[in-house]
Design an enzyme around this catalytic site. Structure first.
Site, PDB file in Angstrom:
ATOM      1  N   CYS A  83      38.831  38.612   1.668  1.00 44.19           N
ATOM      2  CA  CYS A  83      38.318  37.813   2.781  1.00 44.19           C
ATOM      3  C   CYS A  83      37.623  38.682   3.828  1.00 44.19           C
ATOM      4  O   CYS A  83      36.504  38.391   4.247  1.00 44.19           O
ATOM      5  CB  CYS A  83      39.466  37.052   3.448  1.00 44.19           C
ATOM      6  SG  CYS A  83      40.308  35.877   2.363  1.00 44.19           S
ATOM      7  N   ASP A  84      38.319  39.716   4.266  1.00 44.77           N
ATOM      8  CA  ASP A  84      37.863  40.466   5.434  1.00 44.77           C
ATOM      9  C   ASP A  84      37.063  41.720   5.104  1.00 44.77           C
ATOM     10  O   ASP A  84      36.437  42.297   5.995  1.00 44.77           O
ATOM     11  CB  ASP A  84      39.080  40.849   6.289  1.00 44.77           C
ATOM     12  CG  ASP A  84      39.838  39.620   6.785  1.00 44.77           C
ATOM     13  OD1 ASP A  84      39.187  38.576   6.954  1.00 44.77           O
ATOM     14  OD2 ASP A  84      41.062  39.707   6.974  1.00 44.77           O
ATOM     15  N   CYS A 143      44.018  40.744   3.669  1.00 49.96           N
ATOM     16  CA  CYS A 143      43.258  40.188   2.542  1.00 49.96           C
ATOM     17  C   CYS A 143      41.925  40.917   2.407  1.00 49.96           C
ATOM     18  O   CYS A 143      40.969  40.613   3.131  1.00 49.96           O
ATOM     19  CB  CYS A 143      43.020  38.689   2.747  1.00 49.96           C
ATOM     20  SG  CYS A 143      42.088  37.929   1.392  1.00 49.96           S
TER      21      CYS A 143
END
Length: 517
Positions: free
Chosen positions: A344-345, A341
């Site tokens: 997200c990361d 992701c």
């Protein structure tokens, strides 16, 4: 810090505060401390019941601040500015610290209050992560309701030293009493189940005692939600069992092709879906993973917790998951440099070198997004051409810190305690090459979640459930819909239509079966 519009909205929310709240800030002379000071001031100005204390000589992370009842113990702390997706976490912490009731069932609240032991949670997040707020809000609520529990939200981009020391390369990452507790999105019930010994056994017994359903839907994504609504509207006994309500949509950031809605986000759409389903008499059994499908006069769905459910008809809507590369090192370094992701990361890789695997729309979009954060992006595509839309390719090739390598087959992820590179084969020359980097984002499509169905119904060579025009599988009374089926084009709106169709087909099957009986 906050604009006039946000202040107006915040003031309206804080009118629900009826008890004094105290914000205690731990600050230093840095720029982020000044920003936090401004944020706290803006918040406090919106309610006469909020007071602020500033400290510079304590041992807390700086900048950070705690939220709690005035004169009481503050067990919720924000290490970093809770803006972006986390602003809602701040608002809820303020309201709940003042005694505003959470939207949680009374028996769950009682269960939380009765948890014994000492629990000190720390959650590393990124402000662009749309899964992080669910974890932060769940742990904050536990801390507010139970005096034995404490929680600190930590912005990984701000506290890079801790991120490096603990080798955190994915968010959310949760630590409990100094040891890693979990990674990725976790719901309140899931967290409670992990710390409340015996909770899983009690839940299994509760599920096993349920009567047979007229229609049981396995999966809680768009297809499953649509099937549940259409079934319940027919007045038949409907149940939905899901490993995670919302499914893959929870990991989808931007949605711009859901007809009549110009733009939305996955978690927002899932919240609306769940609210809609709950308008009907549907028995929702969330956080339950199917283990085996047993066809028969009454189809049985066995769950991993040992319980089983029976139904006259079943609709399989289990969706799909990220496809993995299946190369040496991928699993070993998952969460330690291998990620799926970018939203997200991505912020955890600020200033680092990363690779994106996959040249379709998802891969190219990921590379474009990451290029604005990281030092350099290398995109590797197996084929000799990219498959992404032309407009995305044009944008990609315009970026100065992106390299595109085509005809590249990734063969290995390398590293020690975290990723330090990858090996790939140039398919045009068979030469094996190495790229030094710190992160790898895999964007090569999806795999259907159908492992538990093998041997029970007919699957395609790709593992998809084979269905006819009505959503019927190879076994009468068992239907399927959405991304786990052979229906082409894996789209949210198509899954919803297929789920609705499967529900109508199941109802038709029930009518015809009762007439024949």
């Amino acid at each position: 810090m906050l604009d006039a519009n946000i202040k107006t909205q915040l003031k309206a929310y804080l009118e629900r505060v009826t008890q004094p709240i105290e914000i205690v800030a731990s600050l230093d002379d840095g720029e982020k401390s000044r920003e936090m000071q401004a944020l706290i001031k803006d918040v406090a100005e919106q309610s006469d019941l909020i007071s602020v204390i500033e400290r510079r000589d304590d041992t807390e992370r700086k900048p950070s601040f705690s939220v709690g009842p005035k004169g009481g113990e503050a067990r919720v702390r924000f290490a970093g500015l809770p803006m972006g997706h986390e602003f809602t976490s701040l608002i809820l912490a303020l309201l709940q610290s003042a005694g505003y009731p959470p939207k949680v069932e009374a028996d769950v609240i009682e269960q939380i209050k009765n948890i014994e032991g000492e629990y000190n949670f720390e959650t590393y997040i990124s402000l662009s992560c749309h899964n992080c707020p669910d974890v932060v809000q769940a742990l904050n609520l536990l801390s507010i309701l139970n005096p034995n529990i404490r929680h600190t939200m930590i912005d990984g981009a701000l506290f890079q030293g801790e991120v490096e020391e603990r080798k955190i390369m994915a968010v959310p990452t949760v630590y409990l009493n100094g040891q890693e507790f979990g990674q990725g999105r976790m719901e309140l019930a899931e967290i409670i189940g992990k710390i409340d010994t015996g909770a899983e056994k009690r839940e299994a017994a509760k599920i096993a005692a349920k009567d047979a359903f007229d229609v049981l839907i396995v999966g809680g994504g768009p297809a499953g939600a649509a099937a549940a609504i259409y079934s319940a509207r027919k007045g038949i006994r409907t149940g939905i069992v899901a490993e995670r309500f919302g499914g893959q949509v929870m990991d989808t950031m931007g949605i711009e092709n859901f007809i009549s809605v110009k733009e939305t986000q996955g978690p927002k759409l899932v919240a609306a879906l769940e609210e809609h389903v709950k308008q009907y008499d549907v028995d929702i059994m969330n956080l339950q993973r199917a283990a085996k499908l047993v066809p028969g006069d009454m189809t049985e769905v066995q769950l991993e917790n040992g319980a089983s459910l029976k139904a006259k008809t079943v609709i399989l809507a289990t969706g799909a998951r990220w496809r993995e590369m299946n190369v040496p090192g991928e699993q070993a370094f998952r969460g330690k440099g291998v990620a799926y992701c970018p939203h997200c990361d991505g912020p955890l890789f600020k200033g680092k070198r990363v690779a994106v695997i996959g040249g379709g729309n998802s891969g190219v979009e990921a590379a474009i997004d990451l290029a604005g954060i990281v030092a350099h992006v290398t995109l590797l595509e197996f084929a000799d051409t990219l498959r992404a839309d032309a407009v995305l390719q044009k944008k990609l090739y315009s970026l100065p810190n992106v390299t595109v390598i085509k005809s590249a087959q990734t063969t290995e992820v390398t590293g020690t305690d975290k990723v330090n590179g990858l090996m790939y084969k140039d398919r045009s020359t068979d030469e094996v090459k190495r790229i030094e980097l710190e992160g790898i984002f895999v964007q090569i499509g999806l795999l259907p979640n159908t492992d538990f169905m093998k041997g029970a119904i007919e699957l395609s060579r790709f593992g998809e459930v084979i269905v006819d025009a009505k959503g019927q599988t190879s076994v009468p009374g068992i239907f399927a819909a959405g991304d786990c089926t052979t229906v082409p084009y894996k789209q949210i709106i198509i899954a919803m239509g297929e789920g609705s169709k499967a529900a109508l087909s199941a109802f038709d099957h029930l009518i015809r079966s009762s007439v024949e009986a």
